[in-house]
Motif scaffolding. Sequence first.
Motif, mmCIF file in Angstrom:
data_model
loop_
_atom_site.group_PDB
_atom_site.id
_atom_site.type_symbol
_atom_site.label_atom_id
_atom_site.label_comp_id
_atom_site.label_asym_id
_atom_site.label_seq_id
_atom_site.Cartn_x
_atom_site.Cartn_y
_atom_site.Cartn_z
ATOM 1 N N ASN A 103 0.584 -1.223 -0.028
ATOM 2 C CA ASN A 103 -0.115 -0.043 -0.158
ATOM 3 C C ASN A 103 0.867 1.369 -0.142
ATOM 4 O O ASN A 103 0.308 2.490 -0.010
ATOM 5 C CB ASN A 103 -1.124 0.148 1.216
ATOM 6 N N GLN A 104 2.132 1.180 -0.139
ATOM 7 C CA GLN A 104 3.009 2.380 0.006
ATOM 8 C C GLN A 104 3.076 2.899 -1.651
ATOM 9 O O GLN A 104 3.731 3.940 -1.687
ATOM 10 C CB GLN A 104 4.377 1.993 0.366
ATOM 11 N N TYR A 105 2.747 1.924 -2.601
ATOM 12 C CA TYR A 105 2.746 2.492 -4.034
ATOM 13 C C TYR A 105 1.715 2.646 -4.497
ATOM 14 O O TYR A 105 0.618 2.112 -4.442
ATOM 15 C CB TYR A 105 3.621 1.373 -4.727
ATOM 16 N N THR A 106 1.373 4.049 -4.974
ATOM 17 C CA THR A 106 0.083 4.373 -5.560
ATOM 18 C C THR A 106 0.138 4.247 -7.105
ATOM 19 O O THR A 106 -0.623 4.095 -7.920
ATOM 20 C CB THR A 106 -0.284 5.794 -5.067
ATOM 21 N N VAL A 107 1.185 4.718 -7.876
ATOM 22 C CA VAL A 107 1.185 4.875 -9.216
ATOM 23 C C VAL A 107 1.745 3.618 -9.848
ATOM 24 O O VAL A 107 1.021 3.023 -11.039
ATOM 25 C CB VAL A 107 1.961 5.994 -9.702
ATOM 26 N N PHE A 108 2.907 2.802 -9.534
ATOM 27 C CA PHE A 108 3.485 1.862 -9.978
ATOM 28 C C PHE A 108 3.017 0.532 -9.199
ATOM 29 O O PHE A 108 2.887 0.462 -8.023
ATOM 30 C CB PHE A 108 5.017 2.033 -9.847
ATOM 31 N N HIS A 109 2.998 -0.747 -9.807
ATOM 32 C CA HIS A 109 2.830 -1.855 -9.168
ATOM 33 C C HIS A 109 3.824 -2.031 -8.456
ATOM 34 O O HIS A 109 5.221 -1.840 -8.894
ATOM 35 C CB HIS A 109 2.460 -2.846 -10.195
ATOM 36 N N PRO A 110 3.693 -2.756 -7.081
ATOM 37 C CA PRO A 110 4.796 -2.860 -6.059
ATOM 38 C C PRO A 110 5.865 -3.742 -6.962
ATOM 39 O O PRO A 110 7.148 -3.631 -6.580
ATOM 40 C CB PRO A 110 4.320 -3.736 -5.137
ATOM 41 N N SER A 111 5.653 -4.837 -7.728
ATOM 42 C CA SER A 111 6.697 -5.627 -8.321
ATOM 43 C C SER A 111 7.432 -4.651 -9.131
ATOM 44 O O SER A 111 8.837 -4.886 -8.959
ATOM 45 C CB SER A 111 6.081 -6.719 -8.872
ATOM 46 N N GLU A 112 7.163 -3.558 -9.872
ATOM 47 C CA GLU A 112 7.917 -3.126 -10.681
ATOM 48 C C GLU A 112 8.862 -2.201 -10.062
ATOM 49 O O GLU A 112 10.110 -2.108 -10.223
ATOM 50 C CB GLU A 112 6.940 -2.185 -11.449
ATOM 51 N N VAL A 113 8.435 -1.711 -8.783
ATOM 52 C CA VAL A 113 9.400 -0.870 -7.998
ATOM 53 C C VAL A 113 10.361 -1.548 -7.410
ATOM 54 O O VAL A 113 11.553 -1.594 -7.141
ATOM 55 C CB VAL A 113 8.567 -0.013 -6.905
ATOM 56 N N LEU A 144 9.156 -13.999 -9.250
ATOM 57 C CA LEU A 144 8.268 -13.566 -8.572
ATOM 58 C C LEU A 144 8.148 -11.954 -8.628
ATOM 59 O O LEU A 144 7.201 -11.544 -8.914
ATOM 60 C CB LEU A 144 8.160 -13.920 -7.211
ATOM 61 N N LEU A 145 9.142 -11.271 -8.561
ATOM 62 C CA LEU A 145 9.460 -9.845 -8.618
ATOM 63 C C LEU A 145 8.915 -9.288 -10.261
ATOM 64 O O LEU A 145 8.254 -8.328 -10.422
ATOM 65 C CB LEU A 145 10.707 -9.189 -8.254
ATOM 66 N N ALA A 146 9.473 -10.032 -11.016
ATOM 67 C CA ALA A 146 9.136 -9.874 -12.374
ATOM 68 C C ALA A 146 7.937 -9.910 -12.959
ATOM 69 O O ALA A 146 7.329 -9.286 -13.821
ATOM 70 C CB ALA A 146 10.333 -10.464 -13.391
#
Length: 334
Positions: A103-113, A144-146
Amino acid sequence: MTQTEPLESEFVSTGIPGLDYILNGGFLRTGFYLLQGNPGSGKTTAALQYLFECARNGEVGLYISLTESRLDLLRTCRSHDWDLEAIQISDLTRSEANLKSENQYTVFHPSEVELGQTTKAIFAEVERVNPRHVVFDGLSEMRLLAERPLRYRHQMLALKSYFADRGITVLLLDDQTSPLGDIQPESLVGGNVVMERHLPGYGGARRRLYVTKVRGSVFHDGYHDYDIQNGGIVVHPRLIASEHKEFLPREVMSSGIDNLDKMVEGGLETGTTTLLLGPAGVGKSTVAMTYVARFLTRGGRAAVYTFDEVLQTLFERSEKLCLNGIRQYADSGA
């Protein structure tokens, strides 16, 4: 020759003599290798063994982990009487990227960051340590991150290019979990070693490994057994009869039993195979052990594989029936 130029004929020892033999010298310097295996197959032990061998040769090695914490690695080292301080460890299991919540990410998907942050953390550790050898433990986490096969492939190719530009020999560890589409990790690397562990219907676990490819080098194909012992992994390369031709002079080996030797024209000829047939109790084992005992008294060496008798019984019976028995020769290694 600069560090970034590949040393085509130079190999780096894996720290495991049997594996060096299979790879015809070890890892190619500046190579990009993959070590696959299910949990418990010994990947971490093999990777640590490789880095400790590099340290003994005066070359800096870095273990980057997204899965095993420093404490986990320390426990592995203690079980083999290794000093973890001899190599550099980068524990990214509790990195900033892994500790942030979605929930810290609002614009980008967490996995991308998180993928970008993890990659930056890897590059930062390499710049800090400046190693010649890197073990990267965390391909499943990278997948998993990709999340998408194309992103994962691009990320792996970027890592490969980054390490190649710096002349670093890389060993990637993959526990074969978290598959991502049709992309096979071995398609992205120059060499691939697979470690297997399975439980047969009886007895202990059996471990074996095989090599699927090594670009720029030949290797010994097929399955090769290995053990995990105190002090590391011991690999037993597969024996190929055509590679071990040795011509020895023929001689006749007698049993010491006159009438039996007369029946077979003086004895058994070395280099031949003889099958003893008969129901239980007729003396097959006794006859066989008679030949063994006779040969040992002449300074020879023998191997006996027994499945029906415990060793103590075999020793006691041979002492009664075959000269002075074979116990002393077993104790001496003959």
